[in-house]
Design a protein around this motif. Structure first.
Motif, short mmCIF file in Angstrom:
data_model
loop_
_atom_site.label_atom_id
_atom_site.label_comp_id
_atom_site.label_asym_id
_atom_site.label_seq_id
_atom_site.Cartn_x
_atom_site.Cartn_y
_atom_site.Cartn_z
N ARG A 170 28.46 -22.20 20.02
CA ARG A 170 28.13 -21.78 18.66
C ARG A 170 29.38 -21.80 17.78
O ARG A 170 29.33 -22.22 16.62
CB ARG A 170 27.51 -20.37 18.69
CG ARG A 170 26.86 -19.98 17.39
CD ARG A 170 25.84 -18.87 17.56
NE ARG A 170 26.47 -17.56 17.64
CZ ARG A 170 26.37 -16.74 18.67
NH1 ARG A 170 25.68 -17.09 19.74
NH2 ARG A 170 26.95 -15.56 18.65
N ASN A 209 36.37 -12.24 18.66
CA ASN A 209 35.76 -13.11 19.67
C ASN A 209 36.29 -14.53 19.59
O ASN A 209 36.34 -15.24 20.59
CB ASN A 209 34.24 -13.13 19.50
CG ASN A 209 33.58 -11.86 20.01
OD1 ASN A 209 34.24 -10.84 20.14
ND2 ASN A 209 32.30 -11.92 20.27
N ASP A 214 36.80 -17.55 8.75
CA ASP A 214 35.72 -18.35 8.16
C ASP A 214 34.77 -18.84 9.25
O ASP A 214 33.54 -18.81 9.09
CB ASP A 214 36.29 -19.59 7.44
CG ASP A 214 37.08 -19.24 6.19
OD1 ASP A 214 36.80 -18.19 5.58
OD2 ASP A 214 37.98 -20.02 5.84
N LYS A 259 28.16 -18.93 23.39
CA LYS A 259 28.96 -18.46 22.25
C LYS A 259 30.06 -19.47 21.91
O LYS A 259 30.32 -19.74 20.73
CB LYS A 259 29.59 -17.11 22.57
CG LYS A 259 30.25 -16.45 21.36
CD LYS A 259 30.67 -15.02 21.67
CE LYS A 259 29.48 -14.11 21.79
NZ LYS A 259 29.86 -12.69 21.98
N ALA A 283 30.05 -24.17 14.55
CA ALA A 283 30.46 -23.56 13.28
C ALA A 283 31.76 -24.18 12.80
O ALA A 283 31.93 -24.45 11.60
CB ALA A 283 30.62 -22.05 13.46
N ALA A 310 34.40 -17.58 12.32
CA ALA A 310 33.70 -16.43 12.92
C ALA A 310 32.51 -16.04 12.06
O ALA A 310 31.41 -15.78 12.58
CB ALA A 310 34.67 -15.26 13.06
N ARG A 311 32.71 -16.01 10.74
CA ARG A 311 31.62 -15.63 9.83
C ARG A 311 30.47 -16.63 9.92
O ARG A 311 29.30 -16.26 9.99
CB ARG A 311 32.18 -15.56 8.40
CG ARG A 311 31.23 -14.98 7.38
CD ARG A 311 31.95 -14.54 6.12
NE ARG A 311 32.93 -15.49 5.65
CZ ARG A 311 34.25 -15.32 5.69
NH1 ARG A 311 34.76 -14.21 6.21
NH2 ARG A 311 35.07 -16.25 5.23
N GLU A 312 30.80 -17.93 9.95
CA GLU A 312 29.76 -18.97 10.04
C GLU A 312 29.00 -18.87 11.35
O GLU A 312 27.79 -19.09 11.39
CB GLU A 312 30.42 -20.35 9.92
CG GLU A 312 29.48 -21.53 10.07
CD GLU A 312 28.54 -21.72 8.89
OE1 GLU A 312 27.57 -22.48 9.03
OE2 GLU A 312 28.78 -21.11 7.82
N ALA A 313 29.71 -18.52 12.43
CA ALA A 313 29.07 -18.42 13.75
C ALA A 313 28.35 -17.09 13.95
O ALA A 313 27.58 -16.94 14.90
CB ALA A 313 30.11 -18.60 14.84
N GLY A 314 28.62 -16.10 13.06
CA GLY A 314 27.99 -14.80 13.21
C GLY A 314 28.55 -13.99 14.36
O GLY A 314 27.82 -13.26 15.04
N VAL A 315 29.87 -14.12 14.60
CA VAL A 315 30.51 -13.34 15.67
C VAL A 315 31.73 -12.62 15.09
O VAL A 315 32.30 -13.05 14.08
CB VAL A 315 30.95 -14.25 16.85
CG1 VAL A 315 29.77 -15.00 17.43
CG2 VAL A 315 32.05 -15.22 16.43
#
Length: 201
Positions: A17, A49, A38, A14, A21, A40-45
Motif C-alpha cells: 500500500r 509506519n 505525504d 501495508k 501510494a 503516509a497520508r496517501e496510504a492512510g497510515v
C-alpha cells in the motif's frame, strides 16, 4: 494461518500500500516536493509506519519504480492475450491515450521520474527508472519482431519515443488533446506498416 503468518501478510499488504501510494504521490508531486508524510497520508497510515518499512525517501522511490514495473508487466500481460502483435501494439497506444487527462496534469509516470532522477549526482535510481523504460522497449520490439516488421528495435524506439514526446508536450501544454491527436497518428503509422508475415491481414 498462524499469528506470525497473519502479521507477515499484514506487513506485506501495508508495504504494498505504501509502495502504491509512493508511485501516485511521486508522479503528482515529483521527488523533491514529496515528503514521507505525504506518502503516509496517501496510504492512510501513521508516518511512523513509513519509517518501519522504508528508512529513506530513496527507498520509497525504488519501491515506486518497482510499482511502475509491476503495472507495466500487468499491462503487457493483458495485451499478450490479444490475437496478434499489431493488435497488441494498437491496444498499447490506446492505453496511453486513455490516460490523457492524468498525463496532461502530471506527465508520464516513469518518464517524468526518470528525467528528475537523471539530474541527481549518484546515478543509481535514474538507471532503475531507465530499466523500466527499457522493459517497455523490449516488449514493443518483440511485438514488431513477431509481426515480421524490418528493424523491430528501431520501430520500438520510434513508438516509445513518440509516447514520451507526446506525454511531455501534453504535460507542458496542459492539453490532453495532444495525447488524442498523437495517439491517432501512431495508430495510422501502425496501419501503414501493413500486415507482416506474422500477422493475418
Amino acid at each position: 494461518m498462524t499469528n506470525s503468518g497473519d502479521r507477515r501478510a499484514q506487513a506485506a499488504q501495508k508495504r504494498r500500500r505504501l509502495s502504491a501510494a509512493a508511485a501516485r504521490v511521486l508522479h503528482e508531486q515529483g521527488v523533491e516536493r514529496t515528503t514521507l508524510a505525504d506518502i503516509a497520508r496517501e496510504a492512510g497510515v501513521p508516518v511512523g509506519n513509513v519509517y518501519y518499512y522504508f528508512k529513506t525517501k530513496d527507498e520509497l522511490v525504488r519501491a515506486a519504480l518497482a510499482e511502475h514495473r509491476a503495472r507495466l508487466d500487468e499491462l503487457t500481460a493483458g495485451l499478450d492475450r490479444l490475437p496478434d502483435p499489431r493488435a497488441r501494439l494498437a491496444a498499447l497506444v490506446e492505453s496511453w491515450t486513455a490516460e490523457r487527462e492524468s498525463t496532461a496534469r502530471h506527465g508520464c509516470p516513469t518518464g517524468t521520474l526518470a528525467a528528475e532522477l537523471g539530474k541527481r549526482a549518484d546515478g543509481t535510481l535514474d538507471a532503475e527508472a531507465g530499466a523500466v523504460l527499457r522493459r517497455l522497449l523490449d516488449w514493443a520490439a518483440a511485438q514488431f519482431r513477431a509481426w515480421g516488421v524490418p528493424d523491430p528495435d528501431g520501430h520500438a524506439l520510434t513508438l516509445v519515443s513518440a509516447y514520451q514526446g507526446m506525454s511531455l508536450l501534453a504535460h507542458a501544454l496542459r492539453d490532453p488533446a495532444v495525447m488524442t491527436a498523437e495517439g491517432a497518428r501512431l495508430l495510422r503509422w501502425l496501419d501503414s506498416l501493413g500486415a507482416g508475415p506474422g500477422v493475418s491481414p
